[in-house]
Design a protein around this motif. Structure first.
Motif, mmCIF file in Angstrom:
data_model
loop_
_atom_site.group_PDB
_atom_site.id
_atom_site.type_symbol
_atom_site.label_atom_id
_atom_site.label_comp_id
_atom_site.label_asym_id
_atom_site.label_seq_id
_atom_site.Cartn_x
_atom_site.Cartn_y
_atom_site.Cartn_z
ATOM 1 N N UNK A 176 0.838 -1.201 0.000
ATOM 2 C CA UNK A 176 0.000 0.000 0.000
ATOM 3 C C UNK A 176 0.872 1.249 0.000
ATOM 4 N N UNK A 177 1.994 1.182 0.724
ATOM 5 C CA UNK A 177 2.904 2.331 0.808
ATOM 6 C C UNK A 177 3.851 2.372 -0.393
ATOM 7 N N UNK A 178 4.421 1.200 -0.763
ATOM 8 C CA UNK A 178 5.490 1.184 -1.755
ATOM 9 C C UNK A 178 5.004 1.339 -3.189
ATOM 10 N N UNK A 179 3.866 0.743 -3.534
ATOM 11 C CA UNK A 179 3.416 0.777 -4.932
ATOM 12 C C UNK A 179 3.148 2.199 -5.418
ATOM 13 N N UNK A 180 2.452 3.069 -4.662
ATOM 14 C CA UNK A 180 2.287 4.451 -5.151
ATOM 15 C C UNK A 180 3.605 5.209 -5.266
ATOM 16 N N UNK A 181 4.568 4.887 -4.384
ATOM 17 C CA UNK A 181 5.842 5.603 -4.399
ATOM 18 C C UNK A 181 6.737 5.183 -5.556
ATOM 19 N N UNK A 182 6.798 3.861 -5.809
ATOM 20 C CA UNK A 182 7.768 3.353 -6.790
ATOM 21 C C UNK A 182 7.123 2.761 -8.040
ATOM 22 N N UNK A 183 5.837 2.449 -7.971
ATOM 23 C CA UNK A 183 5.189 1.842 -9.130
ATOM 24 C C UNK A 183 4.229 2.759 -9.845
ATOM 25 N N UNK A 184 3.919 3.891 -9.225
ATOM 26 C CA UNK A 184 3.043 4.850 -9.870
ATOM 27 C C UNK A 184 1.605 4.397 -9.982
ATOM 28 N N UNK A 185 1.165 3.503 -9.107
ATOM 29 C CA UNK A 185 -0.208 2.999 -9.155
ATOM 30 C C UNK A 185 -0.737 2.894 -7.728
ATOM 31 N N UNK A 186 -1.966 2.410 -7.607
ATOM 32 C CA UNK A 186 -2.592 2.230 -6.299
ATOM 33 C C UNK A 186 -2.794 0.744 -6.056
ATOM 34 N N UNK A 187 -2.217 0.242 -4.965
ATOM 35 C CA UNK A 187 -2.341 -1.188 -4.672
ATOM 36 C C UNK A 187 -3.694 -1.514 -4.063
ATOM 37 N N UNK A 188 -4.141 -0.681 -3.129
ATOM 38 C CA UNK A 188 -5.394 -0.943 -2.422
ATOM 39 C C UNK A 188 -6.553 -0.315 -3.182
ATOM 40 N N UNK A 189 -7.104 -1.075 -4.117
ATOM 41 C CA UNK A 189 -8.255 -0.615 -4.886
ATOM 42 C C UNK A 189 -9.207 -1.790 -5.089
ATOM 43 N N UNK A 190 -10.452 -1.469 -5.395
ATOM 44 C CA UNK A 190 -11.444 -2.530 -5.620
ATOM 45 C C UNK A 190 -11.020 -3.410 -6.775
ATOM 46 N N UNK A 191 -10.579 -2.803 -7.859
ATOM 47 C CA UNK A 191 -10.224 -3.582 -9.056
ATOM 48 C C UNK A 191 -9.036 -4.494 -8.773
#
Length: 376
Positions: free
Chosen positions: A42-57
């Motif tokens: 939840x913390x790392x993906x927005x910082x380094x992957x440019x996406x949102x990990x915690x989402x419905x999809x």
């Protein structure tokens, strides 16, 4: 006489507070590890992957991804608790996919309504898979051949049958309508203006609204959840489950208490193949085709899920809920690493390391309980 306390189906010796803490940690580590992973991504993906990990999809994609691994692992859980192993489930899944595809195509072309064609395909896939389990169980129980050898040999035979029945290609030409059974969902959520929440009623949307629509609880996930709850009930609340634990804990003692061990072993391998058969049919519905190789890469992942979930390789201990957690750990781990743009070989390395840690924890738990040292 040493004081004992019954816990999780075993008579366990009274333990010191330190050892009891270690034992509790060994039983909860998978839950803690899963929670830590989710927080990390939840913390790392927005910082380094440019996406949102915690989402419905993303959460629904993870649930769909674990369906085949979990279904293979459910039957495997019963077998390993009974101190066995089933190395054929991956190819049994492939065989079920091919058989169900042929049955659906043939029956639909003969004029059978689509829903009945799907039912016939389900029956053919799971029925063919259960026959493989019957053969495995008979050879293991009656001829006393080690399960590792029997199921390894069967996996090659089933592999050949899958390729033979599919003519070494994908079985296509199925009605397009079966795609709804494998890809549509119980709930739909259309985000944004003009959207809404829908139950059992797919909204007719196009353009931006279609791209904003999330499918929640796809039908394969719902079917898998039903199978999971059935397996939990079977293992924890029935005589079948008690006999499974007893055979894995001490087969000779189970025989002396009158448990029909041979008959039970046959049922276990039929159950293992049947859940693999369900996975094969669901893959056919999802991809609108029967694949002779779809289950091949999933065998090791299913065994890893079972081990990570705390099922003892020595038999006699484990749970269905643990296998579900193990499958979730693998799915969350691989999904998160993909979203962080981590190369595939690192994913294998990380999963392998987690499996080794799980085995070490399992061994430490057995040493604390003295389970392997009894009778010596």
């Amino acid at each position: 006489m040493t004081d004992t306390k019954t816990l999780a189906g075993f008579d366990e010796p009274a333990l010191s507070p330190g050892r009891r803490f270690i034992l509790l940690t060994s039983r909860l580590w998978a839950w803690v590890f899963l929670a830590v992973m989710i927080v990390f991504f939840i913390v790392a993906v927005p910082l380094f992957g440019g996406a949102t990990f915690l989402s419905v999809r993303n959460s629904q994609n993870i649930l769909v991804a674990i369906v085949p691994v979990l279904l293979l692992g459910l039957g495997q859980t019963f077998v390993i608790i009974a101190a066995g192993i089933d190395l054929s489930v991956g190819w049994v899944m492939s065989l079920a996919s091919v058989l169900s595809a042929h049955a659906i195509r043939a029956s639909y072309n003969a004029g059978v309504p689509l829903f009945l064609a799907v039912v016939l395909g389900f029956t053919a896939g799971v029925g063919g898979a259960s026959i493989v389990g019957l053969v495995n169980g008979l050879i293991i129980a009656k001829l006393k051949v080690p399960a590792f050898i029997v199921t390894l040999g069967t996996s090659f035979i089933v592999r050949g049958l899958s390729l033979l029945f599919s003519e070494n290609t994908t079985v296509i030409g199925l009605p397009e309508g079966i795609r709804d059974y494998g890809n549509e969902a119980m709930f739909y959520w259309v985000r944004g203006e003009g959207g809404g929440f829908y139950f059992l009623d797919k909204p007719e949307v196009t353009g931006e609204l279609l791209r904003a629509m999330d499918r929640i609880l796809a039908w394969p996930v719902v079917i898998t959840a039903v199978v999971v709850f059935f397996c939990i009930f079977l293992l924890k609340r029935t005589q079948f489950g008690r006999h499974t634990y007893a055979i894995g804990g001490n087969m000779q003692a189970a025989l002396r208490t009158g448990i029909p061990v041979d008959r039970h072993i046959i049922k276990l391998y039929m159950l293992s193949s049947s859940t693999a058969g369900v996975a094969g049919v669901l893959s056919t519905l999802r991809f609108t085709a029967g694949s002779a190789v779809i289950g091949d890469p999933l065998l090791l992942s299913s065994i890893a899920a079972v081990i990570i979930g705390g099922v003892s390789l020595f038999g006699g201990a484990g749970s269905i809920v643990g296998t579900v957690i193990g499958a979730l750990i693998i799915a969350v781990l691989t999904t998160g690493l993909v979203m962080l743009n981590v190369q595939a070989f690192w994913q294998f390395i990380v999963v392998g390391a987690v499996v080794i840690i799980a085995v070490l924890i399992d061994q430490s738990r057995d040493l604390i309980l003295g389970r392997r040292g009894r009778g010596s």
